[in-house]
Motif scaffolding. Sequence first.
Motif, PDB file in Angstrom:
ATOM      1  N   THR A  87       0.830  -1.205   0.000  1.00 39.57           N
ATOM      2  CA  THR A  87       0.000   0.000   0.000  1.00 39.57           C
ATOM      3  C   THR A  87       0.863   1.253   0.000  1.00 39.57           C
ATOM      4  OG1 THR A  87      -1.489  -1.276   1.368  1.00 39.57           O
ATOM      5  CG2 THR A  87      -1.974   1.027   1.114  1.00 39.57           C
ATOM      6  N   LEU A 144      -4.938   3.403   6.077  1.00 42.42           N
ATOM      7  CA  LEU A 144      -4.213   2.134   5.991  1.00 42.42           C
ATOM      8  C   LEU A 144      -5.070   0.962   6.458  1.00 42.42           C
ATOM      9  CD1 LEU A 144      -0.602   2.924   7.208  1.00 42.42           C
ATOM     10  CD2 LEU A 144      -1.261   1.952   5.034  1.00 42.42           C
ATOM     11  N   GLY A 173      -7.514  -1.424   3.997  1.00 45.93           N
ATOM     12  CA  GLY A 173      -7.074  -2.505   3.130  1.00 45.93           C
ATOM     13  C   GLY A 173      -7.184  -3.890   3.749  1.00 45.93           C
ATOM     14  N   TRP A 208      -7.222 -10.027  -1.626  1.00 47.69           N
ATOM     15  CA  TRP A 208      -6.260  -9.666  -2.662  1.00 47.69           C
ATOM     16  C   TRP A 208      -6.058 -10.778  -3.672  1.00 47.69           C
ATOM     17  CZ3 TRP A 208      -5.100  -4.748  -2.996  1.00 47.69           C
ATOM     18  CH2 TRP A 208      -5.260  -3.958  -1.859  1.00 47.69           C
ATOM     19  N   ILE A 234      -3.421   6.834  -0.515  1.00 51.63           N
ATOM     20  CA  ILE A 234      -3.804   5.495  -0.048  1.00 51.63           C
ATOM     21  C   ILE A 234      -5.303   5.310  -0.214  1.00 51.63           C
ATOM     22  CG2 ILE A 234      -3.889   3.975   1.935  1.00 51.63           C
ATOM     23  CD1 ILE A 234      -1.377   5.292   2.921  1.00 51.63           C
ATOM     24  N   ILE A 237      -7.060   2.303  -2.169  1.00 51.57           N
ATOM     25  CA  ILE A 237      -7.996   1.360  -1.557  1.00 51.57           C
ATOM     26  C   ILE A 237      -9.355   1.466  -2.226  1.00 51.57           C
ATOM     27  CG2 ILE A 237      -9.142   0.748   0.584  1.00 51.57           C
ATOM     28  CD1 ILE A 237      -6.280   0.027   0.651  1.00 51.57           C
TER      29      ILE A 237
END
Lengths: 344, 173, 182, 106
Positions: A21, A91, A94, A99, A249, A253
């Motif tokens: 990230t 942060l 995520g 993923w 970020i 995201i």
Amino acid sequence: MVTLAQVLPAIILIVVIFALTMLVALYSTFAERKVAAFIQDRVGPNRAGPGGIFQPLADGVKFFMKEEVIPVLSNKFLFILGPSIAITASLMTGVVVPWGPDITLFGKTYPLQIVDIEIGILYVFAVVSVGIYGIMIGGWASNNKFSLMGAIRASSQVISYELSMGLAIIALIMVTGTLSLREIVEQQHGWHWNILYQPVGFILFLVCAFAEANRTPFDLPECETELVGGYHTEYSSMKLGFYLFAEYINMFISSAIMSTLYFGGYNYPGMDAVNEFVGPVIGPLIGFAVLFAKTCFFIFFFMWVRWTIPRFRYDQLMNLGWKGLIPLGILNLIATGAAVLYFK
Amino acid sequence: MEALTTRRKVLEQKRMTLLERIYLPAIASGMGITLRHFFKKKATINFPEQQRPVPRVYRGLHILNRDEQGRERCTACGLCAVACPAEAITMEAAERKPGEENLYREEKYAAKYEINMLRCIFCGFCEDACPKDAIYLETTFAPANYNRNNFIYTKDMLLLGAKREEIKPPLTQ
Amino acid sequence: MLTSAFYFIAFVTVFFAVMVIAAKNPVHSVLYLVLTFFGISANYIFILDAPFVGIVNIIVYAGAIMVLFLFVIMLMNLNAEAEHRKSNAFLIVGAFAGGSLLLIVVDAIRKVDWKSVSGQESSGGAIGSIKVLGKVLYTDYILPFEVASVLFLVAIVGAVILARKEKLPLTVGQISHPVSES
Amino acid sequence: MPNIFQTVPLIHFVYLSALLFCIGVVGVLIRRNAIIIFMSIELMLNSVNLLLVAFSAYRQDPPGQIFVFFIMAVAAAEVAVGLAIIIMIYRNIRTVDINELSRLKG
């Protein structure tokens, strides 16, 4: 009790995803400058390293070396707290994104998702709504009118657009029947991407994502022409860097979540055949690469829009949110409900 | 009123139609335009490596000329300093000693001759004013520097044949 | 481990709750209240196994209601000086009244026979999950649900009407600015 | 996972929520800023929510958590209207100190 061997994969995954990230955010700043340059017929930064590839590092070093200024009449604790909350919240989003499909290493299967909670989407909402505090606290603690105006604009914008985003997601949930991001991805296996069932919902979500991430055309909280720098007017050095970083970020995201919700996440057509061919280690990695490619496309899309569309005026922003998107969201909701009832 | 040119465009401010009010077609066409620019040839010139050619009459850095025997032409008359609109030129005159005839063309010469390149506007009036054809503007220009003092060019930097840093762009004919 | 986690969360929650009423600056009060709500939500999520309620608590309280509070305070610029402290006697009386209430409640709690109330064995099915809650909400409690939505509508309209600037005829000393109705 | 319902007795949740409630009551009594009083009321509502969720979890009984939603809904509506009222008060008498509000007396 929990042993180290059990937590270790999760910890490794957390570290990898955080690092990823940060890296993506770092290079988003570079990509932003390159995209801007290309759209304006320039070449952009190309001095640091081959093709300017080390430019983000140079920027980072510069941010660290800059003088730190804290206004005398500011509330020092809250002034420092603001950017910290902003970056922590962005942060934390995520965590629930899947993923990739489960990966098999050394005879064991590990999920490529930090946690799979039953109410993944709501978690994202909660974290995003906490993220506003970073902006509001920072703007208020700066003791500056421009900062305060920026903070108030940011929060009212985020609250207003959260509504229509919620409506878009509710319609999506009516189709999928689950709130867990992993299950939503699994349902889109192959070509059954949700964009086909929810095109209006996707457009709603996209517009709201722009507003939530404070990106142009909805970047009123930090518009230079009216508010100097908006909520981060008084910030300098790495604290300013944190705010800017949090924005990138958020962009990353929200791109990842958009690909997950509407574009099938790590699914791609012909996935099963490929997986059988390459085995259970490479297959998930290809899935991850596919998700990453989709995410990168959306990040590019964010930048593309930024350098195309001029900024909205504040009343236009509110009109669009309350009189345009929310009625549209409700209509979409009703239509989706009717369709779900009819086809069941 | 009669329109003077045909270039005038009458702006119609009527209510937007529904298609215009949902913005999306306009946004899509705008994004098409920016995407086309994305792939266009870039207008940038990567400066130190590539340079834009300059014409022969380009007015760049000054140079103090010498005559055919290599003697300085400048007589420190001060006309260039008077002509200079930016007041960038200063000089000090000195008398030629016996035995220096191979250095200076006439009895009077410039012991100090300085041009502040940060003040200079490169208008070329000094070149016009000089009765002795001593000062010329070259087609080169000064490189960047970290120190403001380094932009004050002294006589030994200005004289023809002196070693000085300069950037030589290609010439057009 | 969870047991000590509960006591830790409880302690933190109570501490922040006390700070809410002790903080001089209203903005600090709001932030402490947000932290209190986080403590309560942590209780829901980690201890009481009701993650949905916990997340909704964060979204509704921390994400919307407290932002409204912050909004009002920031827009009206209500800083610490606005409030004159009450006299000490008043503080003592207030704390005394609160303390007595606490004593009465605690005494009442102690009198209850908890054996008949608690002691339900966990049946294994998570009752805090959205499946269970959704089913109950949309079958048994559908009428209150609809009534709540009407209540929301009324509240929205009421708030807009209350907070709207009225176009009064101009009086002396009042600054007029053209109110543009869209 | 050790069952939390065995190690922490329900009565501790009841004590916690009683404590929070009383803090809210004290806040209403000792503060004069209308907004902080309002926040104390929110705190009291939340302590009740905590109690409802605790009972619901211990008794494995979902309606307790449903009530929490209704309380949240009512609280949200209440905040919207209440803050609008506070803004009106502020516009009229330029303060949110409730002692100044005693002017309303006949």
